[in-house]
Design a protein around this motif. Structure first.
Motif, mmCIF file in Angstrom:
data_model
loop_
_atom_site.group_PDB
_atom_site.id
_atom_site.type_symbol
_atom_site.label_atom_id
_atom_site.label_comp_id
_atom_site.label_asym_id
_atom_site.label_seq_id
_atom_site.Cartn_x
_atom_site.Cartn_y
_atom_site.Cartn_z
ATOM 1 N N GLU A 14 0.847 -1.185 0.000
ATOM 2 C CA GLU A 14 0.000 0.000 0.000
ATOM 3 C C GLU A 14 0.886 1.239 0.000
ATOM 4 O OE1 GLU A 14 -3.427 2.109 2.729
ATOM 5 O OE2 GLU A 14 -3.156 -0.056 2.863
ATOM 6 N N VAL A 15 0.661 2.125 -0.984
ATOM 7 C CA VAL A 15 1.410 3.370 -1.100
ATOM 8 C C VAL A 15 0.393 4.502 -1.235
ATOM 9 C CG1 VAL A 15 3.109 4.664 -2.449
ATOM 10 C CG2 VAL A 15 3.333 2.185 -2.235
ATOM 11 N N ASN A 16 0.412 5.403 -0.268
ATOM 12 C CA ASN A 16 -0.524 6.541 -0.270
ATOM 13 C C ASN A 16 -1.971 6.087 -0.420
ATOM 14 O OD1 ASN A 16 1.657 8.311 -0.050
ATOM 15 N ND2 ASN A 16 1.859 8.482 -2.270
ATOM 16 N N LYS A 21 1.769 -3.078 -6.978
ATOM 17 C CA LYS A 21 2.529 -4.323 -7.091
ATOM 18 C C LYS A 21 4.011 -3.976 -7.195
ATOM 19 C CE LYS A 21 -1.191 -7.023 -8.811
ATOM 20 N NZ LYS A 21 -1.557 -7.987 -7.834
ATOM 21 N N GLN A 22 4.823 -4.681 -6.435
ATOM 22 C CA GLN A 22 6.256 -4.442 -6.400
ATOM 23 C C GLN A 22 6.973 -5.776 -6.591
ATOM 24 O OE1 GLN A 22 7.718 -3.278 -2.544
ATOM 25 N NE2 GLN A 22 9.510 -2.280 -3.406
#
Length: 75
Positions: A14-16, A21-22
């Motif tokens: 979760e980003v911001n 997906k990383q």
């Protein structure tokens, strides 16, 4: 002689407030692709990771790993 495999794992992070997906690559010492995948899943599960998927695994061209201790002993 050790045999190494590249295992590509995709994490959901979760980003911001958005799910992204990383991809992360792991170098695994194993006897086969199947064993490399299993070791990776076991390792990540033990680390508490839950949202991941093994996307690919292939034999690495790396011949070996020289640990720092070996270099220091040679001095």
């Amino acid at each position: 002689m050790a045999q190494y495999f590249n295992v590509k794992v995709q994490f959901t992070v979760e980003v911001n407030g958005k799910l992204k997906k990383q991809s992360v690559n792991y170098l695994v010492d194993a006897m086969s692709v199947t064993e490399a995948e299993a070791k990776t899943v076991e390792y990540l599960t033990a680390q508490g990771e839950q949202e991941f998927e093994v996307k690919a695994a292939s034999e690495s061209k790396i011949a070996g790993v020289i640990p720092q201790e070996t270099v220091e002993e040679a001095k």
